[in-house]
Design a protein around this motif. Structure first.
Motif, mmCIF file in Angstrom:
data_model
loop_
_atom_site.group_PDB
_atom_site.id
_atom_site.type_symbol
_atom_site.label_atom_id
_atom_site.label_comp_id
_atom_site.label_asym_id
_atom_site.label_seq_id
_atom_site.Cartn_x
_atom_site.Cartn_y
_atom_site.Cartn_z
ATOM 1 N N SER A 1 -24.201 -31.474 48.599
ATOM 2 C CA SER A 1 -22.771 -31.567 48.895
ATOM 3 C C SER A 1 -22.143 -32.674 48.059
ATOM 4 O O SER A 1 -22.681 -33.785 47.996
ATOM 5 C CB SER A 1 -22.564 -31.871 50.385
ATOM 6 O OG SER A 1 -21.205 -32.195 50.626
ATOM 7 N N PRO A 2 -20.993 -32.419 47.421
ATOM 8 C CA PRO A 2 -20.314 -33.479 46.670
ATOM 9 C C PRO A 2 -19.755 -34.572 47.570
ATOM 10 O O PRO A 2 -19.395 -35.647 47.095
ATOM 11 C CB PRO A 2 -19.196 -32.732 45.938
ATOM 12 C CG PRO A 2 -18.934 -31.531 46.778
ATOM 13 C CD PRO A 2 -20.268 -31.137 47.343
ATOM 14 N N HIS A 3 -19.699 -34.313 48.870
ATOM 15 C CA HIS A 3 -19.152 -35.276 49.820
ATOM 16 C C HIS A 3 -20.218 -36.213 50.384
ATOM 17 O O HIS A 3 -19.902 -37.274 50.910
ATOM 18 C CB HIS A 3 -18.439 -34.536 50.953
ATOM 19 C CG HIS A 3 -17.503 -33.480 50.469
ATOM 20 N ND1 HIS A 3 -16.314 -33.787 49.850
ATOM 21 C CD2 HIS A 3 -17.597 -32.113 50.477
ATOM 22 C CE1 HIS A 3 -15.698 -32.655 49.513
ATOM 23 N NE2 HIS A 3 -16.461 -31.644 49.882
ATOM 24 N N THR B 1 -27.902 -26.575 46.989
ATOM 25 C CA THR B 1 -26.900 -27.312 46.229
ATOM 26 C C THR B 1 -26.453 -28.523 47.038
ATOM 27 O O THR B 1 -26.001 -28.374 48.177
ATOM 28 C CB THR B 1 -25.677 -26.429 45.934
ATOM 29 O OG1 THR B 1 -26.107 -25.272 45.204
ATOM 30 C CG2 THR B 1 -24.631 -27.185 45.124
ATOM 31 N N SER C 1 -26.397 -30.982 52.330
ATOM 32 C CA SER C 1 -25.746 -29.799 51.759
ATOM 33 C C SER C 1 -24.586 -29.387 52.649
ATOM 34 O O SER C 1 -24.532 -29.755 53.831
ATOM 35 C CB SER C 1 -26.741 -28.638 51.648
ATOM 36 O OG SER C 1 -27.147 -28.200 52.945
ATOM 37 N N GLY C 2 -23.671 -28.628 52.095
ATOM 38 C CA GLY C 2 -22.559 -28.135 52.889
ATOM 39 C C GLY C 2 -23.029 -27.302 54.059
ATOM 40 O O GLY C 2 -22.455 -27.352 55.153
ATOM 41 N N VAL D 1 -21.688 -23.563 50.468
ATOM 42 C CA VAL D 1 -21.862 -24.520 49.374
ATOM 43 C C VAL D 1 -20.863 -25.661 49.498
ATOM 44 O O VAL D 1 -21.211 -26.779 49.867
ATOM 45 C CB VAL D 1 -21.747 -23.823 48.008
ATOM 46 C CG1 VAL D 1 -21.933 -24.841 46.880
ATOM 47 C CG2 VAL D 1 -22.798 -22.726 47.880
ATOM 48 N N ASP D 2 -19.602 -25.401 49.220
ATOM 49 C CA ASP D 2 -18.594 -26.472 49.283
ATOM 50 C C ASP D 2 -17.245 -25.877 49.657
ATOM 51 O O ASP D 2 -16.332 -25.825 48.839
ATOM 52 C CB ASP D 2 -18.516 -27.214 47.944
ATOM 53 C CG ASP D 2 -17.545 -28.393 48.005
ATOM 54 O OD1 ASP D 2 -17.404 -28.977 49.090
ATOM 55 O OD2 ASP D 2 -16.926 -28.714 46.967
ATOM 56 N N GLN D 3 -17.131 -25.432 50.879
ATOM 57 C CA GLN D 3 -15.869 -24.862 51.341
ATOM 58 C C GLN D 3 -14.893 -25.979 51.745
ATOM 59 O O GLN D 3 -15.303 -27.121 51.972
ATOM 60 C CB GLN D 3 -16.122 -23.930 52.533
ATOM 61 C CG GLN D 3 -17.034 -22.757 52.198
ATOM 62 C CD GLN D 3 -16.426 -21.804 51.186
ATOM 63 O OE1 GLN D 3 -15.217 -21.723 51.034
ATOM 64 N NE2 GLN D 3 -17.276 -21.084 50.457
ATOM 65 N N ILE E 1 -15.617 -28.325 54.850
ATOM 66 C CA ILE E 1 -16.789 -29.197 54.935
ATOM 67 C C ILE E 1 -16.418 -30.676 55.070
ATOM 68 O O ILE E 1 -17.005 -31.387 55.894
ATOM 69 C CB ILE E 1 -17.732 -28.964 53.742
ATOM 70 C CG1 ILE E 1 -18.309 -27.547 53.792
ATOM 71 C CG2 ILE E 1 -18.854 -29.995 53.727
ATOM 72 C CD1 ILE E 1 -19.093 -27.238 55.047
#
Length: 321
Positions: free
Chosen positions: A134-136, A132, A141-142, A97-99, A102
Motif C-alpha cells: 500500500s502506498p499509504h 502490492t 497492502s490495501g 490494491v489502492d482504492q 483505503i
C-alpha cells in the motif's frame, strides 16, 4: 469521412489497449524472473496446486464465477503461482490494491483504541503471492487494510472479542486472507471455509505457504455442500461462533444462500457485506427480509458510500462478548 474517423479512433484504442496489455504481461514475467528458484517445499506446493486445478472440472456457479474460474486456470497454467496476487483476475475479484477508500479505512484503524495493541502488527503483510504494498503504509497492502476494517466495524458494532470465538465459518474465503488475519488478532479456534473447488485449492496453496496448520481441529477447507452441514455441526454446536460472508453470499444463487443461512441459524455473530444488486437480484431487499426474520438477533446495518455497498452485522441477543 465520419466512418473513416471512427475506424481510425477504434484502431488507435485497440493499439493502446494492446500495448498496455503487453506491458502488463512483461512486468508480470519480470516479477517471476526476480523470484529465487522455488525451494523443495515451494516446488511441491506449486506442483500440487497446478496439477489439481488444471484437472478440476467446471464448478456449478453463476456465469460471472464460471468466467472467473476459466481465466484463473489460464493464469495458473502460464504463470508462477507465487505471484498470484498480481494476476489481474485476482485483483479484480479478491485483492484490493489502492482504492480511494483505503486511506479512510487505514485512518479508522489508526484512530481506534486498539491500533498499537492489535491492528498495527496484525496488518503487516507477508510476501506469499507477491502482494502490492500500500502506498499509504508500505508494510501492509490495501487488501489487508480492507479486511482489518471489516473486523474493526464488526468489533465496534457488536463488541465481539476475537479470542473468545471458538468457531468461524467463512462462506467464500477468497485466497485465505481473512483466515490469516483473524488468527493474528487472537482467534485460536476452528476456521471453516466453504468455497468453489478452485478457490479451495488456492486457499490451501496460500495458507500452506504461510505454514498454517490444517489439522482436524484447526483450519478446514471444504467445497462439497453435502459435507458442510456435518462439519458445521461438529465445530459450532454449543460454541461461540462467527459467520462471515463479505460479498460472497450476495453473489450466490438464492437457493444456495438459503441453504447456507439455514446452517448458521444458531451462530452468535454475523458479518455480511454486500452490493445492492447482483445478477438481477435485489440484495438490499434480500438481506432486509432475512434480518426481519431473525428477530432473536440484534442487527446493525449501514451503507458504505465509498464503494456503494452495505454492512449487516448481528449478535444473538443471548450472546456475551
Amino acid at each position: 469521412m465520419m466512418i473513416v474517423n471512427d475506424w481510425v479512433l477504434t484502431l488507435k484504442t485497440r493499439i493502446v489497449v494492446a500495448v498496455r496489455q503487453m506491458g502488463y504481461w512483461i512486468n508480470l514475467k519480470r516479477l517471476e524472473w526476480s523470484l529465487p528458484k522455488p525451494n523443495v517445499r515451494e516446488a511441491a506446493l506449486i506442483k500440487e496446486f497446478r496439477t489439481h486445478i488444471l484437472k478440476q472440472l467446471p464448478s456449478f456457479a453463476s456465469a460471472t464465477w464460471v468466467d472467473f474460474v476459466t481465466e484463473f486456470k489460464r493464469y495458473a497454467f502460464f504463470y508462477d503461482p507465487r505471484t498470484f496476487l498480481r494476476w489481474r483476475v485476482v485483483e479484480r475479484t479478491m485483492f484490493v490494491v489502492d482504492q480511494i477508500y483505503i486511506p479512510n479505512e487505514l485512518h479508522a484503524l489508526r484512530a481506534s483504541g486498539d491500533w498499537e495493541q492489535l491492528w498495527k502488527a496484525a496488518i503487516i503483510e507477508q510476501n506469499v503471492g507477491c502482494p502490492t504494498p500500500s502506498p499509504h503504509l508500505f508494510t501492509t497492502s490495501g487488501n489487508l487494510i480492507h479486511h482489518a476494517y471489516h473486523l474493526l466495524k464488526l468489533r465496534e458494532a457488536v463488541g465481539v472479542n476475537f479470542d473468545r470465538i471458538e468457531t468461524v465459518f467463512e462462506f467464500g474465503g477468497g485466497y485465505g486472507s481473512m483466515c490469516r488475519l483473524l488468527r493474528r488478532v487472537g482467534f485460536h479456534g476452528d476456521y471453516v471455509i466453504y468455497d468453489l473447488p478452485e478457490m479451495t485449492l488456492l486457499q490451501k496453496f496460500y495458507l500452506s505457504a504461510l505454514e498454517m496448520s490444517f489439522s482436524a481441529g484447526n483450519t478446514c477447507l471444504i467445497n462439497a455442500l453435502s459435507e458442510l452441514g456435518e462439519v458445521i455441526t461438529q465445530r459450532a454446536d454449543h460454541k461461540k461462533s462467527l459467520f462471515i460472508a463479505t460479498w460472497s453470499l450476495s453473489e450466490t444463487p438464492i437457493p444456495l444462500r438459503n441453504q447456507i443461512l439455514s446452517l448458521v441459524k444458531e451462530f452468535d455473530y454475523y458479518l455480511f457485506c454486500y452490493q445492492p444488486h447482483f445478477d438481477n437480484v435485489d440484495n438490499i431487499e434480500f438481506f432486509e427480509r432475512y434480518a426481519d426474520q431473525r428477530c432473536e438477533v440484534e442487527w446493525k446495518s449501514w451503507r458504505c458510500i465509498e464503494y456503494d455497498a452495505y454492512y449487516l452485522v448481528g449478535k444473538k441477543v443471548a450472546s456475551t462478548p
